[in-house]
Design a protein around this motif. Structure first.
Motif: not given
Length: 327
Positions: A72-81, A134-142
């Protein structure tokens, strides 16, 4: 050694044979490989039972997927769903992004994104002026191929059509490399949309882990083991066969894709996947940008070794080239 030619793009698994995985590389990379072997890191892939133990630990104590604070010190970081996926946007500070990157992380579909991935994201933002999604995709097994591939294709489609000026790079590492290629194939077939370039780092493209050449490489691989890979692949496949193209995009149609770059090392048991992909792309009339690093292990472009730094610099250059050429 010139690889033998694989079967056609929709045929059975070919017989492309990797060069011998002899010790090579810089002293630093050899020492790191030895340290990884000594650490026992690959024990989690020693059997199906160990994979399930690892997944159980992750369920009890979930790993964090959010970016390191310093980003966050070198880039604009945000999160959505997007659906059930947390999606992080990492963009340059005080200037418009020159190019967009959809970054799909590795981890054999059972681990969250790690710090080394975020380090590459940081480099793409600061050195290439990229806006990384950068998505935090759902991990296996779900999280299975049937769920994750359409969601990744939708994210890619949105970046291409709504991203403004500049081109789009689809970048996947390890398991994320297989997810990236499957998403690109799905989007091509669904709408004809293509990213400007696809970059695959140590990609896992055949989740059956059935190539005969893998048995010879496995003892030299300091990170991965075939029994655990096969079980993780089975979990991610869900109700589909491991060789279904949505699960294992090596078995899908490989013509009509964007220009493609592949990075692989000869001490990676998945090196056979990258080599076979090269041969099948050539058979389909493409000319892939193929980077073979002798003596390097799985995910070497993410590692703090000279070969990794050179690979990261090349990935940054590829991303800058997309920015200069546009969509």
């Amino acid at each position: 050694m010139r690889a033998t030619t694989a079967t056609g793009e929709d045929g059975d698994r070919g017989t492309a044979t990797p060069p011998p995985a002899a010790p090579a590389g810089t002293r630093r990379s050899r020492l790191l490989s030895a340290a990884l072997l000594a650490s026992g890191r690959r024990r989690r892939y020693g059997s199906a039972a160990r994979v399930h133990e690892h997944i159980g630990r992750n369920v009890r104590r979930p790993s964090a997927h959010w970016p390191p604070r310093g980003l966050g010190r070198v880039a604009e970081v945000s999160r959505s769903f997007v659906g059930a996926w947390p999606v992080y946007d990492v963009a340059p500070r005080h200037r418009e992004a020159a190019v967009r990157v959809l970054y799909l992380h590795g981890g054999t579909f059972i681990d969250e994104i790690g710090r080394s991935h975020w380090s590459l994201v940081r480099q793409l933002v600061t050195e290439a002026g990229a806006h990384c999604v950068v998505p935090a995709y759902t991990l296996a097994p779900r999280g299975t191929a049937e769920r994750n591939v359409p969601a990744a294709a939708d994210l890619l489609s949105g970046l291409i059509t709504n991203g403004g000026t500049g081109g789009t790079v689809l970048l996947g590492t390890g398991a994320g490399g297989g997810l990236a290629l499957a998403a690109a194939q799905r989007l091509r077939d669904r709408s004809g949309l293509l990213p400007s370039r696809i970059v695959l780092v140590s990609p896992w493209l055949d989740l059956s882990a059935s190539h005969p050449g893998q048995e010879a490489v496995e003892p030299l691989d300091p990170v991965l083991g075939l029994p655990g890979l096969r079980e993780a692949g089975r979990l991610y496949a869900g109700t589909k066969e491991a060789t279904h193209p949505m699960v294992s995009p090596l078995y899908g149609k490989l013509s009509g894709l964007a220009p493609l770059s592949v990075f692989t090392g000869t001490r990676d048991v998945l090196h056979t996947d990258a080599l076979e992909l090269r041969e099948r792309l050539r058979a389909a009339g493409a000319d892939p940008d193929y980077h073979l690093a002798p003596g390097q292990s799985h995910g070497y472009p993410l590692l703090p070794v000279p070969e990794g730094r050179a690979a990261r610099a090349r990935i940054v250059d590829l991303t800058r080239a997309v920015a200069e050429c546009g969509p």
